[in-house]
Design an enzyme around this catalytic site. Structure first.
Site, mmCIF file in Angstrom:
data_model
loop_
_atom_site.group_PDB
_atom_site.id
_atom_site.type_symbol
_atom_site.label_atom_id
_atom_site.label_comp_id
_atom_site.label_asym_id
_atom_site.label_seq_id
_atom_site.Cartn_x
_atom_site.Cartn_y
_atom_site.Cartn_z
ATOM 1 N N SER A 75 0.853 -1.204 0.000
ATOM 2 C CA SER A 75 0.000 0.000 0.000
ATOM 3 C C SER A 75 0.880 1.242 0.000
ATOM 4 O O SER A 75 1.917 1.255 0.676
ATOM 5 C CB SER A 75 -0.886 0.068 1.253
ATOM 6 O OG SER A 75 -1.658 1.262 1.228
ATOM 7 N N TYR A 145 -6.839 6.355 2.658
ATOM 8 C CA TYR A 145 -5.966 5.394 3.349
ATOM 9 C C TYR A 145 -6.685 4.832 4.580
ATOM 10 O O TYR A 145 -6.769 3.627 4.770
ATOM 11 C CB TYR A 145 -4.676 6.104 3.745
ATOM 12 C CG TYR A 145 -3.631 5.235 4.392
ATOM 13 C CD1 TYR A 145 -3.000 4.218 3.666
ATOM 14 C CD2 TYR A 145 -3.236 5.432 5.712
ATOM 15 C CE1 TYR A 145 -2.020 3.429 4.258
ATOM 16 C CE2 TYR A 145 -2.252 4.654 6.305
ATOM 17 C CZ TYR A 145 -1.646 3.652 5.581
ATOM 18 O OH TYR A 145 -0.667 2.879 6.159
#
Ligand code: UDP
Length: 318
Positions: A75, A145
């Protein structure tokens, strides 16, 4: 054991690969290099215990052979990255986690989600225990996020409850050390690189906001312990010693001996004012706690960035 690590060319993924390999295990590493860097795994190429596949885990993924573990560490993780890559960030936290869980289910492998202190948002409870549900702005710049990771936690628990996958959720707090990207925008890397280049040190706001910084070796040991000894409930893994951003700037100025001056810049939107993990759970369950203090860890990180002097990565052009 043979484990899959997504995001293996990232800062944490690469150190985690080293940790498994050091114990004699085999690692299959996956990365698409959108924020990871080949330099981070260059030392592993050619090692018979390591194999690498360039692939985006957000797309359908297949891994041949048996696996004992799947560690989902892919990520974008720096605020500047997820601002630039909001859709990729949402996809890897949701579709990527789903795909990684699917692999774990098919292989009967243990699963670890790299979650984050960002699930607590701008916290109203301090320090943050795992039982705190957080204070997240879903539509702010960090929402991509924070919400992706919160979804990731939810789907991890669902695979645990419905499919019986043996899962772990590591809530990772601010971590720093060698192999951070020089220009990744994080406070520790920014300040060190600015200090070494004699550029102004960019302090956002008045520097009174706090973070609790964990040296990467400690963080990886905590995650490794969670993999081997943990359970399915979310677990904070971080260093509980809290500093202001101002204190961090002063420490880096002292340790580098730089001529750089601190300049104040606007505080980014939704920047958490405080952050400090309550690590009672990790201490009790894993017998783990950080051993490297900030001064020691920052000194080692300065050495790493000094080693990159003159490289295009330090100049921010690669
Ligand atoms: N920060 C700063 N200067 C920088 C980069 C970050 O003052 O050049 C501040 C940022 O506003 C935040 C803290 O340092 O309050 C930590 O930022 P970072 O991006 O490292 O991680 P975060 O904990 O916010 O995800």
């Amino acid at each position: 054991m043979r484990v899959l690590i997504t995001g293996v060319a990232g800062f944490l993924g690469s150190h985690l690969a080293d940790r498994f390999i050091a114990d004699g295990h085999h690692v299959v590493g996956l990365d698409n290099f959108i924020t990871g860097h080949p330099d981070n795994i260059a030392h592993l190429i050619g090692d018979e215990r390591f194999s690498f596949v360039k692939h985006n885990i957000s797309e359908f993924s297949y891994v041949a052979g048996d696996l004992d573990g799947v560690l989902h560490f892919a990520s974008p993780a720096s605020p500047i990255d997820y601002l630039k890559l909001p859709i990729q960030t949402l996809k890897v936290g949701s579709l990527g986690t789903h795909n990684a869980l699917g692999i774990a289910l098919a292989k009967k492998a243990r699963f670890v989600l790299a979650s984050t202190s960002e699930v607590y948002g701008d916290p109203l409870v301090h320090p943050q225990p795992e039982t705190y549900w957080g204070n997240v702005n879903p539509v702010g710049p960090r929402g991509v996020y924070d919400e992706a990771k919160r979804f990731g936690e939810a789907i991890t628990m669902a695979y645990h409850r419905i499919h019986g996958v043996d899962t772990r959720i590591a809530r990772i707090f601010n971590t720093f050390g060698p192999r951070m990207r020089p220009r990744d925008g994080r406070v520790v890397s920014n300040f060190i690189v600015q200090a070494l280049n004699n550029e102004p040190i960019t302090m956002y706001g008045d520097g009174s906001q706090t973070r609790s910084f964990c040296y990467v070796d400690d963080e990886v040991e905590g995650i490794y312990g969670l993999f081997t000894k943990g359970d399915a409930n979310p677990t904070n893994i971080g260093n509980p010693v809290e500093f202001t951003v101002r204190q961090l700037a002063d420490l880096i100025i002292e340790l580098t001996g730089t001529k750089s001056q601190v300049v104040m810049k606007p505080l980014p939107e939704d920047d958490p004012k405080v952050r400090q993990p309550d690590i009672t759970r990790a201490r009790t369950m894993l017998g783990w706690e950080p051993a490297v203090d900030l001064r020691t860890g920052v000194a080692r990180t300065i050495d790493f960035f000094r080693g990159l002097a003159g490289s295009p990565r330090m100049a921010g052009t690669a």
